[in-house]
Design a protein around this motif. Structure first.
Motif, mmCIF file in Angstrom:
data_model
loop_
_atom_site.group_PDB
_atom_site.id
_atom_site.type_symbol
_atom_site.label_atom_id
_atom_site.label_comp_id
_atom_site.label_asym_id
_atom_site.label_seq_id
_atom_site.Cartn_x
_atom_site.Cartn_y
_atom_site.Cartn_z
ATOM 1 N N LYS A 1 25.070 36.496 37.998
ATOM 2 C CA LYS A 1 23.982 36.439 38.437
ATOM 3 C C LYS A 1 23.561 37.306 39.928
ATOM 4 N N LEU A 2 24.775 37.928 40.027
ATOM 5 C CA LEU A 2 24.597 39.075 41.245
ATOM 6 C C LEU A 2 24.455 40.482 40.878
ATOM 7 N N HIS A 3 24.804 40.951 39.400
ATOM 8 C CA HIS A 3 24.853 42.103 39.155
ATOM 9 C C HIS A 3 24.174 42.414 37.721
ATOM 10 N N GLY A 4 23.097 43.132 37.640
ATOM 11 C CA GLY A 4 22.636 43.906 36.576
ATOM 12 C C GLY A 4 22.418 42.827 35.150
ATOM 13 N N ALA A 5 22.919 43.364 34.180
ATOM 14 C CA ALA A 5 22.642 42.782 32.848
ATOM 15 C C ALA A 5 23.803 41.598 32.708
ATOM 16 N N LYS A 6 23.426 40.545 31.933
ATOM 17 C CA LYS A 6 24.144 39.484 31.880
ATOM 18 C C LYS A 6 25.519 39.619 31.204
ATOM 19 N N LYS A 7 26.569 39.444 31.925
ATOM 20 C CA LYS A 7 27.958 39.508 31.055
ATOM 21 C C LYS A 7 28.815 38.570 31.326
ATOM 22 N N SER A 8 29.738 38.113 30.667
ATOM 23 C CA SER A 8 30.740 37.217 30.913
ATOM 24 C C SER A 8 31.595 37.722 32.118
ATOM 25 N N MET A 9 32.131 36.696 32.850
ATOM 26 C CA MET A 9 33.029 36.864 33.997
ATOM 27 C C MET A 9 34.428 37.984 33.396
ATOM 28 N N PHE A 10 34.738 37.586 32.317
ATOM 29 C CA PHE A 10 36.213 38.362 31.626
ATOM 30 C C PHE A 10 35.563 39.658 31.451
ATOM 31 N N SER A 11 34.157 40.017 30.967
ATOM 32 C CA SER A 11 33.795 41.494 30.783
ATOM 33 C C SER A 11 33.694 41.998 31.964
ATOM 34 N N ARG A 12 33.294 41.433 33.194
ATOM 35 C CA ARG A 12 32.972 42.169 34.323
ATOM 36 C C ARG A 12 34.371 42.410 34.785
ATOM 37 N N ALA A 13 35.364 41.521 34.500
ATOM 38 C CA ALA A 13 36.757 41.750 35.230
ATOM 39 C C ALA A 13 37.313 42.861 34.620
ATOM 40 N N LEU A 14 36.935 43.118 33.252
ATOM 41 C CA LEU A 14 37.473 43.932 32.393
ATOM 42 C C LEU A 14 37.121 45.465 32.784
ATOM 43 N N ASP A 15 35.661 45.457 33.030
ATOM 44 C CA ASP A 15 35.251 46.728 33.749
ATOM 45 C C ASP A 15 35.997 47.086 35.106
ATOM 46 N N LEU A 16 35.900 46.247 35.800
ATOM 47 C CA LEU A 16 36.475 46.709 37.242
ATOM 48 C C LEU A 16 38.038 46.743 37.252
ATOM 49 N N GLY A 17 38.564 46.508 36.317
ATOM 50 C CA GLY A 17 40.043 46.397 36.243
ATOM 51 C C GLY A 17 40.936 45.281 37.095
ATOM 52 N N LEU A 18 39.767 44.078 37.335
ATOM 53 C CA LEU A 18 40.435 42.916 37.878
ATOM 54 C C LEU A 18 41.270 41.994 36.960
ATOM 55 N N PRO A 19 42.487 41.707 37.397
ATOM 56 C CA PRO A 19 43.388 40.805 36.432
ATOM 57 C C PRO A 19 42.402 39.521 36.072
ATOM 58 N N ALA A 20 42.608 39.449 34.887
ATOM 59 C CA ALA A 20 41.880 38.241 34.197
ATOM 60 C C ALA A 20 42.411 37.048 34.773
ATOM 61 N N SER A 21 43.849 36.748 35.359
ATOM 62 C CA SER A 21 44.139 35.653 35.636
ATOM 63 C C SER A 21 43.450 35.187 37.123
ATOM 64 N N PHE A 22 43.022 36.246 37.830
ATOM 65 C CA PHE A 22 42.025 35.993 38.728
ATOM 66 C C PHE A 22 41.027 35.026 38.397
ATOM 67 N N VAL A 23 40.231 35.595 37.423
ATOM 68 C CA VAL A 23 39.105 34.810 36.876
ATOM 69 C C VAL A 23 39.347 33.169 36.627
ATOM 70 N N GLU A 24 40.348 33.206 35.764
ATOM 71 C CA GLU A 24 40.982 31.796 35.503
ATOM 72 C C GLU A 24 41.426 31.258 36.520
ATOM 73 N N LEU A 25 42.165 31.419 37.606
ATOM 74 C CA LEU A 25 42.406 30.838 38.782
ATOM 75 C C LEU A 25 40.945 30.253 39.473
ATOM 76 N N ARG A 26 39.959 31.232 39.611
ATOM 77 C CA ARG A 26 38.911 31.082 40.168
ATOM 78 C C ARG A 26 38.117 29.772 39.524
ATOM 79 N N HIS A 27 38.293 29.725 38.269
ATOM 80 C CA HIS A 27 37.679 28.774 37.502
ATOM 81 C C HIS A 27 38.347 27.487 37.655
ATOM 82 N N GLU A 28 39.645 27.357 37.833
ATOM 83 C CA GLU A 28 40.496 26.244 38.312
ATOM 84 C C GLU A 28 40.174 25.823 39.444
ATOM 85 N N ALA A 29 40.245 26.564 40.460
ATOM 86 C CA ALA A 29 39.960 26.121 41.782
ATOM 87 C C ALA A 29 38.415 25.655 42.168
#
Length: 406
Positions: A96-124
């Motif tokens: 909701k914060l950046h441009g075209a709609k993409k999944s969080m995993f897709s944006r993490a892939l674009d940025l090089g952010l570890p996917a485990s961060f996205v998973e842990l954020r979902h858990e928390a």
């Protein structure tokens, strides 16, 4: 006409000063300046135009400073860590914060952010609050990632033992060269006249290999972001995927040579396996975006990377170490960057992921801490221990009737 950029800091040296307070050099022996850095960033926030990476660094650092069980309850410490971590991840990948709609995993892939961060954020956010051990570990990894993502590039200089490329890569090449000679000597058995002699030689080489693995683990622990450099050097410079191999050539000999070393490194520094598998997945994704599907299918390097990743994800040799891997990230790469090899990879691991047999990120990181032999850190049970000292105890039976019901 040049573009005017407004920043909350007056001069660039102010930003560099805050960077040195968040990430002091190893030689620094003065007072802890992180609290001052957080206060400075708080003032910058009021002025506006504050980069998310700077704010996230301050939030994560402040959560670490808040981690004091003698002044704050364990629950409030966990909540502070979770809030800082979730804001850090959400600010980067929220669709909701950046441009075209993409999944969080897709944006993490674009940025090089570890996917485990996205998973842990979902858990928390949607499940149980992660344990204090998991939150501490993830916060430390987040600050290391922010260094490479933002802080390393804000100035021409480089410090804190971090090498952006040349020196660290040369060091890694030298160490891997020793490994290559050791495994070749073990495979050839040159100069050994008997089976007993060959066995002694192999044991000696195994000891030398363990010594080299310990050296690599030392590099990984001392240098921020080194695991990504080691993984890419191993992949792209012919160590794990020989440059001379042709399409269809067996990779089993190479795998048998390098498997022991990779497992030794993982035992000493589990985050390396996360970086290695995510680098392999990224390599397959990068090739799919830069080449046609036909050329990707006939590319020997792509086949080699796929073979290695499939081996790590499915082989019984890696069964004990797979709890460190984010299979969700690999599957997200397969979904976002479809080609011949990612399709095969998705088929090979899809059934296992859909069966929900894989542990959550919290379970993965929790077991990682236990397997590393780390000392026990205070968690929710410690609150009960403290209350027991003052005469409080749990009731023998729990009455679940609502208040006011007789």
């Amino acid at each position: 006409m040049s573009k005017v950029i407004f920043t909350p800091w007056k001069t660039h040296s102010d930003l560099l000063a805050v960077r040195s307070q968040f990430y002091p050099t190893p030689e620094y022996s003065g007072p802890d300046m992180r609290s001052k850095a957080c206060a400075t960033v708080s003032a910058w926030k009021l002025r506006g135009n504050l980069p998310h990476a700077v704010e996230a660094t301050a939030l994560l650092t402040d959560a670490i400073l808040h981690d004091n069980a003698s002044k704050n309850s364990i629950f409030s410490i966990r909540a502070t860590y979770a809030a800082a971590f979730c804001r850090f991840v959400t600010g980067l990948v929220d669709n909701k914060l950046h441009g075209a709609k993409k999944s969080m995993f897709s944006r993490a892939l674009d940025l090089g952010l570890p996917a485990s961060f996205v998973e842990l954020r979902h858990e928390a956010t949607h499940r149980e609050l992660p344990s204090l051990t998991v939150l501490r570990d993830s916060t430390g990894r987040s600050l290391e990632w922010l260094w490479g993502f933002y802080w390393r590039g804000v100035g021409a200089d480089s410090f804190s033992g971090v090498s952006g490329g040349g020196e660290l890569e040369e060091l890694v090449r030298g160490v891997l060269g020793q490994v290559g000679a050791l495994v070749d000597a073990t495979a050839d058995g040159k100069g050994v006249g008997s089976a007993d002699g060959l066995s002694r030689k192999k044991r000696r080489v195994q000891m030398d290999l363990a010594s080299v693995a310990a050296r690599i683990v030392g590099i990984l622990k001392e240098t921020r972001g080194a695991e990504n450099v080691v993984a890419m050097v191993m992949l792209r410079e012919g160590w794990l995927v020989p440059t001379e191999r042709r399409l269809g050539d067996s990779l089993m000999e190479t795998i048998s040579k390098w498997d022991p070393l990779l497992q030794m490194i993982t035992e000493g520094y589990p985050s390396f396996l996360v970086a290695l598998t995510e680098a392999m997945a990224d390599e397959l994704a990068f090739i799919s975006t830069s080449s046609s599907s036909t050329s990707t299918k006939s590319d020997p390097y792509s086949e080699g990377v796929y073979t290695w990743l499939d081996h790590v994800l499915r082989s019984t040799r890696w069964e004990l170490h797979r709890r460190y891997i984010s299979v969700s990230y690999v599957l997200a790469v397969c979904e976002e960057s479809s080609n011949h090899w990612t399709t095969l990879l998705k088929k090979s691991i899809g059934k296992e992921a859909e069966s929900n047999s894989l542990p959550t990120v919290s379970q993965q990181l929790g077991s990682q801490h236990q397997s590393s032999g780390g000392s026990r850190l205070p968690d929710a049970d410690d609150d009960m221990t403290t209350l027991n000292k003052f005469g409080w105890d749990m009731a023998d039976t729990w009455d679940s009737r609502p208040l006011g019901v007789v």
